[in-house]
Scaffold this motif. Structure first.
Motif, PDB file in Angstrom:
ATOM      1  N   UNK A  81       0.911  -1.278   0.173  1.00  0.00           N
ATOM      2  CA  UNK A  81      -0.012   0.125  -0.040  1.00  0.00           C
ATOM      3  C   UNK A  81       0.917   1.338   0.134  1.00  0.00           C
ATOM      4  N   UNK A  82       1.877   1.421  -0.880  1.00  0.00           N
ATOM      5  CA  UNK A  82       2.749   2.648  -0.874  1.00  0.00           C
ATOM      6  C   UNK A  82       3.742   2.550   0.445  1.00  0.00           C
ATOM      7  N   UNK A  83       3.822   1.626   1.135  1.00  0.00           N
ATOM      8  CA  UNK A  83       4.723   1.538   2.008  1.00  0.00           C
ATOM      9  C   UNK A  83       6.076   0.965   2.058  1.00  0.00           C
ATOM     10  N   UNK A  84       6.596   0.405   2.891  1.00  0.00           N
ATOM     11  CA  UNK A  84       7.960   0.048   3.152  1.00  0.00           C
ATOM     12  C   UNK A  84       8.145  -1.337   2.241  1.00  0.00           C
ATOM     13  N   UNK A  85       9.170  -1.934   2.393  1.00  0.00           N
ATOM     14  CA  UNK A  85       9.527  -3.076   1.811  1.00  0.00           C
ATOM     15  C   UNK A  85       8.905  -4.310   2.236  1.00  0.00           C
ATOM     16  N   UNK A  86       8.620  -5.518   1.363  1.00  0.00           N
ATOM     17  CA  UNK A  86       7.916  -6.399   1.724  1.00  0.00           C
ATOM     18  C   UNK A  86       8.730  -7.671   2.542  1.00  0.00           C
ATOM     19  N   UNK A  87       9.706  -8.295   1.645  1.00  0.00           N
ATOM     20  CA  UNK A  87      10.530  -9.223   2.208  1.00  0.00           C
ATOM     21  C   UNK A  87      11.964  -8.736   2.394  1.00  0.00           C
ATOM     22  N   UNK A  88      12.497  -9.150   3.434  1.00  0.00           N
ATOM     23  CA  UNK A  88      14.077  -8.670   3.581  1.00  0.00           C
ATOM     24  C   UNK A  88      14.573  -9.977   4.185  1.00  0.00           C
ATOM     25  N   UNK A  89      15.269 -10.565   3.116  1.00  0.00           N
ATOM     26  CA  UNK A  89      15.848 -12.088   3.414  1.00  0.00           C
ATOM     27  C   UNK A  89      17.328 -11.975   3.991  1.00  0.00           C
ATOM     28  N   UNK A  90      17.680 -12.456   5.289  1.00  0.00           N
ATOM     29  CA  UNK A  90      18.636 -12.292   5.757  1.00  0.00           C
ATOM     30  C   UNK A  90      19.365 -13.652   6.163  1.00  0.00           C
ATOM     31  N   UNK A  91      18.589 -14.686   5.365  1.00  0.00           N
ATOM     32  CA  UNK A  91      19.311 -16.101   5.864  1.00  0.00           C
ATOM     33  C   UNK A  91      19.436 -16.776   4.559  1.00  0.00           C
ATOM     34  N   UNK A  92      20.176 -17.766   4.282  1.00  0.00           N
ATOM     35  CA  UNK A  92      20.454 -18.738   3.250  1.00  0.00           C
ATOM     36  C   UNK A  92      19.273 -19.473   3.036  1.00  0.00           C
ATOM     37  N   UNK A  93      19.313 -20.146   1.671  1.00  0.00           N
ATOM     38  CA  UNK A  93      18.453 -21.302   1.464  1.00  0.00           C
ATOM     39  C   UNK A  93      16.943 -20.812   1.699  1.00  0.00           C
ATOM     40  N   UNK A  94      16.623 -19.606   0.977  1.00  0.00           N
ATOM     41  CA  UNK A  94      15.266 -19.234   1.024  1.00  0.00           C
ATOM     42  C   UNK A  94      14.611 -19.299  -0.354  1.00  0.00           C
ATOM     43  N   UNK A  95      13.256 -19.743  -0.394  1.00  0.00           N
ATOM     44  CA  UNK A  95      12.693 -19.733  -1.647  1.00  0.00           C
ATOM     45  C   UNK A  95      11.356 -18.901  -1.658  1.00  0.00           C
ATOM     46  N   UNK A  96      11.375 -18.090  -2.602  1.00  0.00           N
ATOM     47  CA  UNK A  96      10.181 -17.179  -2.702  1.00  0.00           C
ATOM     48  C   UNK A  96       9.556 -17.577  -3.952  1.00  0.00           C
ATOM     49  N   UNK A  97       8.131 -17.849  -4.026  1.00  0.00           N
ATOM     50  CA  UNK A  97       7.629 -18.304  -5.414  1.00  0.00           C
ATOM     51  C   UNK A  97       6.151 -18.171  -5.495  1.00  0.00           C
ATOM     52  N   UNK A  98       5.881 -17.987  -6.672  1.00  0.00           N
ATOM     53  CA  UNK A  98       4.542 -17.693  -7.078  1.00  0.00           C
ATOM     54  C   UNK A  98       3.848 -16.710  -6.397  1.00  0.00           C
ATOM     55  N   UNK A  99       4.392 -15.652  -5.951  1.00  0.00           N
ATOM     56  CA  UNK A  99       3.628 -14.540  -5.290  1.00  0.00           C
ATOM     57  C   UNK A  99       3.251 -13.257  -6.155  1.00  0.00           C
ATOM     58  N   UNK A 100       2.352 -12.350  -5.867  1.00  0.00           N
ATOM     59  CA  UNK A 100       2.193 -11.091  -6.554  1.00  0.00           C
ATOM     60  C   UNK A 100       2.680 -10.093  -5.304  1.00  0.00           C
ATOM     61  N   UNK A 101       3.375  -9.294  -5.760  1.00  0.00           N
ATOM     62  CA  UNK A 101       4.063  -8.230  -4.844  1.00  0.00           C
ATOM     63  C   UNK A 101       3.769  -6.899  -5.254  1.00  0.00           C
ATOM     64  N   UNK A 102       2.978  -6.113  -4.606  1.00  0.00           N
ATOM     65  CA  UNK A 102       2.680  -4.689  -5.179  1.00  0.00           C
ATOM     66  C   UNK A 102       2.823  -3.539  -4.267  1.00  0.00           C
ATOM     67  N   UNK A 103       2.821  -2.670  -5.029  1.00  0.00           N
ATOM     68  CA  UNK A 103       2.811  -1.314  -4.428  1.00  0.00           C
ATOM     69  C   UNK A 103       3.660  -0.830  -3.108  1.00  0.00           C
ATOM     70  N   UNK A 104       4.845  -0.461  -3.471  1.00  0.00           N
ATOM     71  CA  UNK A 104       6.003   0.006  -2.702  1.00  0.00           C
ATOM     72  C   UNK A 104       6.142   1.185  -3.004  1.00  0.00           C
ATOM     73  N   UNK A 105       6.261   2.185  -2.023  1.00  0.00           N
ATOM     74  CA  UNK A 105       6.134   3.601  -1.997  1.00  0.00           C
ATOM     75  C   UNK A 105       7.557   3.990  -2.561  1.00  0.00           C
ATOM     76  N   UNK A 106       7.565   5.022  -3.187  1.00  0.00           N
ATOM     77  CA  UNK A 106       8.978   5.716  -3.735  1.00  0.00           C
ATOM     78  C   UNK A 106       9.584   6.525  -2.390  1.00  0.00           C
ATOM     79  N   UNK A 107      10.642   6.176  -2.164  1.00  0.00           N
ATOM     80  CA  UNK A 107      11.525   6.917  -1.455  1.00  0.00           C
ATOM     81  C   UNK A 107      12.793   7.562  -1.653  1.00  0.00           C
ATOM     82  N   UNK A 108      13.165   8.730  -1.072  1.00  0.00           N
ATOM     83  CA  UNK A 108      14.356   9.424  -1.671  1.00  0.00           C
ATOM     84  C   UNK A 108      15.529   9.050  -0.714  1.00  0.00           C
ATOM     85  N   UNK A 109      15.163   8.602   0.551  1.00  0.00           N
ATOM     86  CA  UNK A 109      16.058   8.123   1.423  1.00  0.00           C
ATOM     87  C   UNK A 109      16.636   6.824   1.414  1.00  0.00           C
TER      88      UNK A 109
END
Lengths: 416, 255, 238
Positions: A81-109
């Motif tokens: 909804x125009x907000x922050x990031x959705x997934x932050x992956x900080x581990x090994x062996x991660x699978x992200x599959x078959x999703x629709x991700x949308x509407x990240x807000x534009x940020x200049x920072x």
């Protein structure tokens, strides 16, 4: 090659099975107790699989710090909804599959991305649809990650407010395969990424570059299509790059080119196709690149190779229907042209060996003039210019006398 | 006026030079498409030929025709006809017959081989150039009584517009390349109908993007509708002004 | 009928006609004679409106000819030299002329028949010999039965038989309020046709007198003798 392709597709499947059998699985579904992904991630153990079922989930800032798989069933939508990031992956062996991700807000920072991978290995991002996500997939300090079959469509309208579709900063052995990238600042951004593969992607209608490639060595990109990007493709400050069977097309515009080769060395450019670009290949400080069997068709200037390019080999290419074939800013020539087919070659082949009987000088006097005086373009195709050019080719005074193909082909090559 | 023009046309369309001209254009146009295949490249070939040949044949033929028809003109002058309608019918007669040669030799085959907007523009430019160079030829022929000098003048006009003018422009650009000459360049193209016609056609081809390097104003002018219409009006002015002058001169001329 | 009122014409700095005053009337057949360069052709062209004088005025039936072309309906003109559109046929030429002067219903086909123009109708004008072209020109000049006939060196290219035919026709045409103006330097041809002699020299009218009067003055009969006589007298005066 076929076996390898098969293997590539097999890996996620195997890992899913692997995770599924050995570990538990969780089901996120609207209307059940477990109806947020965040909750499921918290609940999941190491190596678990989370199945996200159909529905729209208004969630973001989900940190993944253990190996797991998140798999969409029937294309669930995760909307920031125009907000922050959705997934932050900080581990090994991660699978992200078959999703629709949308509407990240534009940020200049902050360079917000739908999926950010930080200092991880073996992360697979497969078959997702990313819509209006500022930055799409952002990998930093990662290795052996694979970005496959994603469609990443931005809504950028100018360079200032746009992010990159796939952005990789520092990494190695990455694979970016079969993605569709459009309307971002850069389609694919590589900086300090080594030994990686970019294949079968389509990157088009981006504000700046279809592929932006810097300080990255020993990489291969092949069979990609780069189309109608603001400035084409830039490959800079890199060495040992293999560029094979890519298509660069319709990069028209005042300062647009199919590919910019800047300060790169020891590369290979084979069987690429350049169609309808203002400049096909623009080389500046490029050394020891082998440019072979490429098609240059209907470009304004097929090649603009500056005087600081040394020991490049331009062999067996087709130059067809270009307004100007080769342009340079130097009287001397330190590169080697041989066995190319030049549509503008005016010679003949009496001994029928398929090689023209005298050399072809592909540099056009008028191309040099317009390079110095852009306004002179208004005289393009005028009788005066054609006559001057003809005379100059016979008795070179201004064009580099030694920039010539001693063995011009009489007929174009057909590559398969 | 139309009565005489009708007879002049029926005479001219049987003229072997005009027939040869139309036939040559036809052969060349078809030849370019058969040899070059690619649409744009063939168009460029036809364009180059047109820009050379059409002004040359038109200006030389019209000049010769005027001088050869001098006695006939005298005979017409003895009839109850106004001077304006005599010179007018000569202009009209030349325009229609040379125009027909363009339509038959260039327009039709072009349209059949390459039915695109650019073919129409190219044919239109060829027609406009015919009108312009007939006008210039009449101006020279009415002005210069001596046939040899008149022919020399007409040839010079052709060389000037096809070659010398561009050479001068190039020299100017070399000498003033440090100044913002882009706008000046645009106005300079207005001074030569051959250049203007060439650019009008080129802007309809792939070469348009390269032309864009001549400057943003240049690019904008020629790629927008109003620019195309303005170019057309300038071409028409080029056709009209020499004709108007020659008509005027003819009115007070001693035959 | 045709009045030239103080006509002055120069080409560049060279004056060709200096203050010409002439009044040609009906029922006159005027021989316009004089040496080469005396201004005969220019005079004719001024009358036809092809050359515009710097000074003076030409009136036709009392109306000035400047700025109008309608008076030429009454003129038949046979030029000294003819050249026609190459691919036009003889019959097309006559057809065109009739179209151009379609208000004039009167036809005089005597010469047309006498010169057998009909028979060469389908021939292209380009392939006609000079003499045949002159026949065509002559027939055209008479075609509309004009009140005024202007013939510029009519006999130059014609064969003797055609010459006779033309002379006969001219004799027949005099009268009926006609005015005939013939410029020629072959004076013998004019003897039987003309009633007046208009002698031009160096852009001036030396004399314009009836032939009878000249005969009386010089006691000579043949025109060339008369002229020689007159010129001798002039010299003696000086």
């Amino acid at each position: 090659m076929r076996i390898r392709l098969y293997f590539l597709f097999l890996v996620p499947l195997v890992s899913v099975l692997h995770f599924g059998l050995e570990a538990g699985s969780l089901h996120v579904r609207k209307g059940t107790q477990l109806d947020t992904i965040k909750e499921a991630i918290a609940l999941a153990g190491k190596g678990d699989t989370i199945f996200v079922h159909e529905g729209t989930y208004l969630e973001n800032q989900m940190e993944i710090n253990k190996p797991m798989a998140i798999i969409g069933v029937n294309k669930p939508v995760i909307d920031s909804q125009g907000g922050d990031e959705i997934f932050i992956v900080k581990a090994d062996q991660v699978l992200i599959q078959g999703l629709t991700l949308q509407n990240i807000g534009v940020s200049h920072l902050k360079d917000r991305a739908a999926i950010r991978v930080v200092e991880a290995r073996n992360v697979i991002i497969d078959n997702n649809l990313l819509l209006n996500t500022f930055f799409g997939i952002y990998l930093q300090n990662a290795s052996r990650c694979r970005v496959l079959n994603n469609t990443i469509r931005g809504e950028a309208y100018d360079e200032m407010n746009a992010g990159n579709a796939i952005h990789i900063w520092k990494g190695s052995q990455m694979e970016v395969i079969n993605n569709h990238l459009s309307q971002h600042r850069d389609g694919i951004y590589f900086e300090f990424v080594d030994q990686s593969l970019i294949r079968g992607n389509t990157s088009q209608d981006n504000m700046r570059y279809g592929l932006h490639f810097m300080f990255s060595n020993y990489d291969t990109y092949e069979k990609n299509i780069f189309r109608r990007n603001g400035a084409g493709v830039a490959v800079m400050f890199s060495k040992q790059i293999r560029m094979i069977k890519n298509t660069f097309e319709e990069n028209w515009g005042g300062s647009s080119y199919g590919i910019l080769l800047k300060e790169i060395s020891d590369g290979l450019m084979v069987q690429n196709t350049f169609i309808r670009n203002t400049i096909g290949v623009y080389a500046e400080g490029a050394n020891r690149i082998k440019i072979e069997k490429n098609d240059f068709i209907n470009n304004g200037k097929a090649m603009d190779i500056k005087g600081n390019c040394i020991d490049n080999e331009i062999l067996s290419n087709n130059f067809i229907g270009n307004t100007f074939e080769v342009l340079t800013n130097s009287r001397s020539n330190l590169n080697h042209f041989e066995g190319n087919y030049w549509a503008q070659y005016k010679g003949y082949d009496l001994n029928k060996d398929g090689i023209g009987d005298f050399p072809h000088r592909p540099v056009n006097l008028f191309a040099l003039i317009t390079d110095k005086i852009p306004a002179a373009n208004m005289l393009l195709h005028s009788f005066l210019v054609d006559a001057l050019d003809m005379a100059e080719r016979m008795f070179p005074e201004i064009i580099p006398e030694h920039l010539s193909d001693e063995r011009p082909r009489i007929k174009p090559y057909t590559y398969d | 006026m139309f009565k005489i023009a009708k007879f002049i046309i029926s005479d001219l369309i049987k003229n072997w030079i005009i027939l040869l001209y139309a036939f040559f254009l036809l052969l060349a146009t078809i030849g370019f498409f058969l040899l070059q295949g690619q649409g744009d490249k063939a168009i460029l070939g036809v364009l180059n030929l047109t820009l050379m040949l059409v002004p040359m044949i038109t200006v030389i033929f019209s000049t010769i025709y005027y001088y050869n028809m001098y006695e006939f003109m005298v005979l017409l002058m003895a009839q109850p006809l106004k001077r304006g309608s005599i010179i007018g019918s000569f202009y009209l007669g030349l325009l229609v017959s040379l125009g027909l040669a363009i339509v038959a030799g260039l327009g039709l085959p072009l349209w059949l081989m390459h039915p695109h907007w650019v073919s129409l523009v190219l044919s239109g430019v060829a027609l406009l150039l015919s009108g312009i160079f007939i006008g210039l030829a009449l101006l020279v022929a009415v002005w210069v009584r001596d046939k040899a000098r008149g022919m020399g003048f007409a040839l010079f006009l052709w060389v000037y517009f096809v070659l010398i003018f561009d050479g001068l422009v190039l020299l100017m650009m070399y000498n003033f390349s440090d100044y913002p000459i882009e706008k000046v360049v645009l106005y300079i193209t207005f001074l030569n109908p051959v250049d203007l016609g060439r650019i009008m056609v080129l802007m309809q081809t792939e070469a348009a993007a390269l032309m864009g390097y001549s400057g943003a104003i240049f690019q904008q002018f020629f790629s927008e509708w109003w620019g195309l219409i303005a170019s057309l009006l300038i071409m028409l002015a080029w056709a009209f002004i020499p004709v108007a002058f020659s008509f005027r001169m003819f009115r007070d001329k001693d035959l | 009928m045709i009045k030239l009122d103080h006509i002055y014409k120069s080409f560049g700095r060279i004056p060709v006609l200096k203050d010409i005053f002439l009044d040609y009337g009906q029922n006159q057949a005027i021989g316009l004679i004089g040496p080469n360069g005396s201004g005969k052709s220019t005079l004719i062209k001024i009358i036809l409106g092809m050359v515009l004088p710097q000074k003076g005025e030409v009136t036709f039936d009392g109306k000035p000819i400047t700025g109008q072309s309608q008076y030429r309906r009454h003129i038949g003109y046979m030029p000294q030299m003819s050249r026609f559109p190459a691919n036009m046929t003889v019959s097309q030429l006559f057809h065109m002329m009739k179209k151009l002067r379609k208000d004039e219903k009167q036809r005089d086909l005597d010469l047309y028949h006498a010169f057998e123009i009909e028979q060469m109708g389908s021939k292209r004008l380009e392939i006609l010999s000079g003499g045949m072209k002159q026949k065509v020109s002559a027939a055209l000049a008479f075609l509309f039965d004009p009140k005024v006939l202007v013939l510029d060196e009519p006999t130059a290219g014609l064969d003797p038989i055609a010459n006779e035919i033309l002379k006969e026709k001219l004799q027949k045409s005099l009268g009926n309020d006609r005015l005939i103006l013939i410029s020629s330097h072959i004076l013998n041809d004019l003897d039987d046709i003309i009633t007046h002699v208009c002698y031009l020299m160096e852009g001036e009218v030396k004399f314009f007198k009836p032939l009878e009067q000249l005969r009386a003055e010089t006691a000579e009969n043949r025109l060339n003798r008369i002229i020689a006589q007159v010129l001798k007298q002039e010299k003696n005066h000086v």
